[in-house]
Design a protein around this motif. Sequence first.
Motif, mmCIF file in Angstrom:
data_model
loop_
_atom_site.group_PDB
_atom_site.id
_atom_site.type_symbol
_atom_site.label_atom_id
_atom_site.label_comp_id
_atom_site.label_asym_id
_atom_site.label_seq_id
_atom_site.Cartn_x
_atom_site.Cartn_y
_atom_site.Cartn_z
ATOM 1 N N PHE A 514 0.828 -1.211 0.000
ATOM 2 C CA PHE A 514 0.000 0.000 0.000
ATOM 3 C C PHE A 514 0.865 1.265 0.000
ATOM 4 C CE2 PHE A 514 -2.738 -3.206 2.006
ATOM 5 C CZ PHE A 514 -3.813 -3.187 1.120
ATOM 6 N N GLY A 515 1.957 1.248 -0.731
ATOM 7 C CA GLY A 515 2.810 2.414 -0.888
ATOM 8 C C GLY A 515 3.807 2.642 0.237
ATOM 9 N N LEU A 516 3.836 1.779 1.267
ATOM 10 C CA LEU A 516 4.806 1.948 2.351
ATOM 11 C C LEU A 516 6.170 1.484 1.886
ATOM 12 C CD1 LEU A 516 2.808 0.551 5.425
ATOM 13 C CD2 LEU A 516 3.182 2.941 4.824
ATOM 14 N N ASP A 517 7.203 2.317 2.189
ATOM 15 C CA ASP A 517 8.561 1.859 1.920
ATOM 16 C C ASP A 517 9.030 1.030 3.123
ATOM 17 O OD1 ASP A 517 9.258 3.660 3.944
ATOM 18 O OD2 ASP A 517 9.989 5.174 2.532
ATOM 19 N N ASP A 518 10.235 0.520 3.054
ATOM 20 C CA ASP A 518 10.723 -0.367 4.112
ATOM 21 C C ASP A 518 10.710 0.313 5.471
ATOM 22 O OD1 ASP A 518 11.133 -2.114 2.086
ATOM 23 O OD2 ASP A 518 13.320 -2.179 2.228
ATOM 24 N N GLU A 519 11.147 1.578 5.509
ATOM 25 C CA GLU A 519 11.267 2.279 6.786
ATOM 26 C C GLU A 519 9.890 2.510 7.408
ATOM 27 O OE1 GLU A 519 13.319 6.303 8.679
ATOM 28 O OE2 GLU A 519 13.487 5.877 6.538
ATOM 29 N N LYS A 520 8.907 2.933 6.580
ATOM 30 C CA LYS A 520 7.576 3.177 7.110
ATOM 31 C C LYS A 520 6.907 1.864 7.540
ATOM 32 C CE LYS A 520 6.760 7.462 4.594
ATOM 33 N NZ LYS A 520 5.943 8.133 3.559
ATOM 34 N N TYR A 521 7.177 0.785 6.781
ATOM 35 C CA TYR A 521 6.629 -0.523 7.166
ATOM 36 C C TYR A 521 7.197 -0.976 8.519
ATOM 37 C CZ TYR A 521 5.877 -5.575 7.270
ATOM 38 O OH TYR A 521 5.538 -6.848 7.655
ATOM 39 N N ALA A 522 8.495 -0.776 8.714
ATOM 40 C CA ALA A 522 9.127 -1.145 9.985
ATOM 41 C C ALA A 522 8.547 -0.325 11.126
ATOM 42 C CB ALA A 522 10.635 -0.950 9.898
ATOM 43 N N ALA A 523 8.298 0.983 10.884
ATOM 44 C CA ALA A 523 7.716 1.831 11.925
ATOM 45 C C ALA A 523 6.296 1.387 12.262
ATOM 46 C CB ALA A 523 7.728 3.293 11.466
ATOM 47 N N LEU A 524 5.519 1.006 11.221
ATOM 48 C CA LEU A 524 4.157 0.531 11.448
ATOM 49 C C LEU A 524 4.156 -0.734 12.293
ATOM 50 C CD1 LEU A 524 1.092 0.550 10.895
ATOM 51 C CD2 LEU A 524 1.583 -0.700 8.766
ATOM 52 N N MET A 525 5.063 -1.659 11.975
ATOM 53 C CA MET A 525 5.119 -2.908 12.728
ATOM 54 C C MET A 525 5.561 -2.656 14.164
ATOM 55 S SD MET A 525 3.892 -5.227 10.869
ATOM 56 C CE MET A 525 4.282 -6.615 11.919
ATOM 57 N N THR A 526 6.485 -1.713 14.353
ATOM 58 C CA THR A 526 6.933 -1.379 15.708
ATOM 59 C C THR A 526 5.771 -0.843 16.532
ATOM 60 O OG1 THR A 526 9.186 -0.919 14.971
ATOM 61 C CG2 THR A 526 8.496 0.041 17.074
ATOM 62 N N SER A 527 5.001 0.067 15.961
ATOM 63 C CA SER A 527 3.840 0.623 16.663
ATOM 64 C C SER A 527 2.816 -0.466 16.957
ATOM 65 C CB SER A 527 3.196 1.732 15.818
ATOM 66 O OG SER A 527 4.112 2.779 15.596
ATOM 67 N N SER A 528 2.619 -1.392 15.993
ATOM 68 C CA SER A 528 1.651 -2.472 16.183
ATOM 69 C C SER A 528 2.083 -3.401 17.309
ATOM 70 C CB SER A 528 1.499 -3.261 14.881
ATOM 71 O OG SER A 528 1.005 -2.432 13.848
ATOM 72 N N LEU A 529 3.360 -3.717 17.384
ATOM 73 C CA LEU A 529 3.854 -4.611 18.435
ATOM 74 C C LEU A 529 3.685 -3.974 19.810
ATOM 75 C CD1 LEU A 529 7.086 -5.926 16.672
ATOM 76 C CD2 LEU A 529 4.991 -7.226 17.138
ATOM 77 N N LYS A 530 3.947 -2.698 19.910
ATOM 78 C CA LYS A 530 3.756 -1.993 21.185
ATOM 79 C C LYS A 530 2.282 -1.993 21.583
ATOM 80 C CE LYS A 530 7.742 1.127 20.842
ATOM 81 N NZ LYS A 530 8.180 2.541 20.737
ATOM 82 N N ALA A 531 1.419 -1.785 20.594
ATOM 83 C CA ALA A 531 -0.017 -1.766 20.882
ATOM 84 C C ALA A 531 -0.502 -3.139 21.345
ATOM 85 C CB ALA A 531 -0.782 -1.302 19.642
ATOM 86 N N MET A 532 -0.009 -4.209 20.711
ATOM 87 C CA MET A 532 -0.439 -5.557 21.097
ATOM 88 C C MET A 532 -0.003 -5.887 22.520
ATOM 89 S SD MET A 532 -0.221 -7.954 17.677
ATOM 90 C CE MET A 532 1.216 -7.288 16.883
ATOM 91 N N LYS A 533 1.171 -5.407 22.929
ATOM 92 C CA LYS A 533 1.596 -5.623 24.312
ATOM 93 C C LYS A 533 0.710 -4.837 25.271
ATOM 94 C CE LYS A 533 5.512 -5.324 27.505
ATOM 95 N NZ LYS A 533 4.954 -4.356 28.464
ATOM 96 N N ALA A 534 0.389 -3.576 24.886
ATOM 97 C CA ALA A 534 -0.449 -2.751 25.751
ATOM 98 C C ALA A 534 -1.842 -3.360 25.919
ATOM 99 C CB ALA A 534 -0.555 -1.339 25.166
ATOM 100 N N PHE A 535 -2.359 -4.004 24.869
ATOM 101 C CA PHE A 535 -3.665 -4.642 24.946
ATOM 102 C C PHE A 535 -3.599 -6.064 25.503
ATOM 103 C CE2 PHE A 535 -4.824 -1.322 21.811
ATOM 104 C CZ PHE A 535 -5.969 -0.841 22.421
ATOM 105 N N ARG A 536 -2.413 -6.439 25.975
ATOM 106 C CA ARG A 536 -2.190 -7.728 26.654
ATOM 107 C C ARG A 536 -2.483 -8.924 25.772
ATOM 108 N NH1 ARG A 536 -1.371 -6.462 31.930
ATOM 109 N NH2 ARG A 536 -1.447 -8.674 32.537
ATOM 110 N N LEU A 537 -2.223 -8.746 24.469
ATOM 111 C CA LEU A 537 -2.356 -9.877 23.564
ATOM 112 C C LEU A 537 -1.201 -10.843 23.789
ATOM 113 C CD1 LEU A 537 -3.483 -8.134 20.249
ATOM 114 C CD2 LEU A 537 -4.884 -9.297 21.945
ATOM 115 N N ARG A 538 -1.477 -12.119 23.645
ATOM 116 C CA ARG A 538 -0.462 -13.141 23.904
ATOM 117 C C ARG A 538 0.209 -13.592 22.615
ATOM 118 N NH1 ARG A 538 -3.778 -16.899 28.304
ATOM 119 N NH2 ARG A 538 -4.133 -15.251 29.822
#
Length: 538
Positions: A514-538
């Motif tokens: 969807f037009g994301l370059d490598d750096e933006k994709y890595a940033a998106l995944m980093t934010s997603s991983l932090k969010a999943m921990k905050a929501f206590r996903l296993r």
Amino acid sequence: MTDSQAPDAPLGTNPVAVAPAGVRNAADVVTPEVIAQLTRGVVGSGRTANHTPFTGEKLADLPESTPEDVATAFDRARAAQPVWAALPVRQRAAVLLRFHDLVLGRQAEVLDLIQLETGKARLHAHEEVQAIAIAARHYGRKAAAYLKPRRHTGVVPVLTKVTELRQPRGVVGQIAPWNYPLELSVGDALPAFVSGNAVVMKPDTETALTALWARDLLIEAGLPAEVFQVVLGEGPVVGPEVVSRADYVSFTGSTRTGREVAVGAASRLVGVSLELGGKNAMLVLKDADVEKAAAGAVRACFASAGQLCISIERLYVHESIADDFVERFATRTKAMRLGSALAYGADMGSLVGERQLEAVTRHVDEAVEKGATLVAGGVARPDIGPLFYEPTILDGVEAPMAVCTEETFGPVVSIYRFRDEDEVIALANATPYGLNSSVWTTDSRRGHRVAARLRTGTVNINEGFAPAYGSVQAPMGGMKDSGLGRRHGSEGILKYTEAQTVAQQRLMPLAPSFGLDDEKYAALMTSSLKAMKAFRLR
């Protein structure tokens, strides 16, 4: 049933259980028609035979399998297995439930066979009937739940759908022992069958008729005959052939042979489960009910003439109650009736073979020569049968007496005194084995506290071995040199399967899109991983 002393029995020895009039004998049970019916399932081009420990007489001529016969058995099983595995789990489970009813309804047949092949007392033979019925009922009812596909949270929730499947391994090679020829043969095969496998079984030749009887009933219950193959022959010849062809190996037997089986399986990178030897301890704590403990010790030490791997061979008694306990235990032991009739009434039967009799005699004689005291037993009883040996209690046993550390696998137990819990726990754990143990106390919390510190796969509180073994929803097996893997419960069936993970990715890939370059994709995944921990996903 009445008791009497055999005419030529040594004075003061265990009484003989007199058989009621009209009791069946081997010729009544193992007829040519029965042999022909049962052996039709054996792949074998040679001839061998089995014998009854009660008299040493031959029971049956049996087919003997060559290495080529073993290969044929695996070819047949492998051809039949996919069709069997394709059936719904509940249809396979229904075979086990029908088998359950057939075993209970026709138990007199197999009780006779078990007694004739092992020399057991009839009540001890019935323990196998109970165990096989419990296992058939459990896996017949629970297999579908154990094997059902399971959903798991994917790497990206909603976008990743993950399912865990359980696939049968294929053809299971099973090597079964002589001491429990019904329960430790077909009992272990039931979860393999219901999970979609075929089985090539090598039972011990001397107890093969019992396993073949169970195979016959399973076929009557609806199991395809080709799915269950049986091979017979000498262990060093046939056993390695089974290990060399199986997709998974199930073995019950000695630690020495178990190591060889494990090496053979490992060289082929196939799984293996091993239930091996034991030098099991019973701990009678100072607050135990002495009378109940003494009665329980008889069951724990002398069931099946001590020829079971979970039997008690070391008995630790608190010094404050030791004399009282030993007196009560000895009185009960000396009163045990020995017998060979195909009927209820005897408290203990025969040893199974010359090797067992020699091992028992050697352990007892050496211990006495080195200073141990015979409290009860200690003599063979050829007046009853060639392999009978009295239930035996030894006191004053110390290293390096062989009976102190080696598995006897017979009706022999050694008494040891202790002062406190830490001491007795250390003594109980001071063995390479770790199969079963027993704790006797009137304080439930104390019993559970001590149990948690014992390094054995099962611990029984206020009983010897039956509660843990009979509770088939829970796993059973050994620590240390007593084995690998477990029977019973989820572990007892899932070991016969391969876990397969099926993951489906939806809407977007796990890659820049969807037009994301490598750096933006890595940033998106980093934010997603932090969010999943905050929501206590296993």
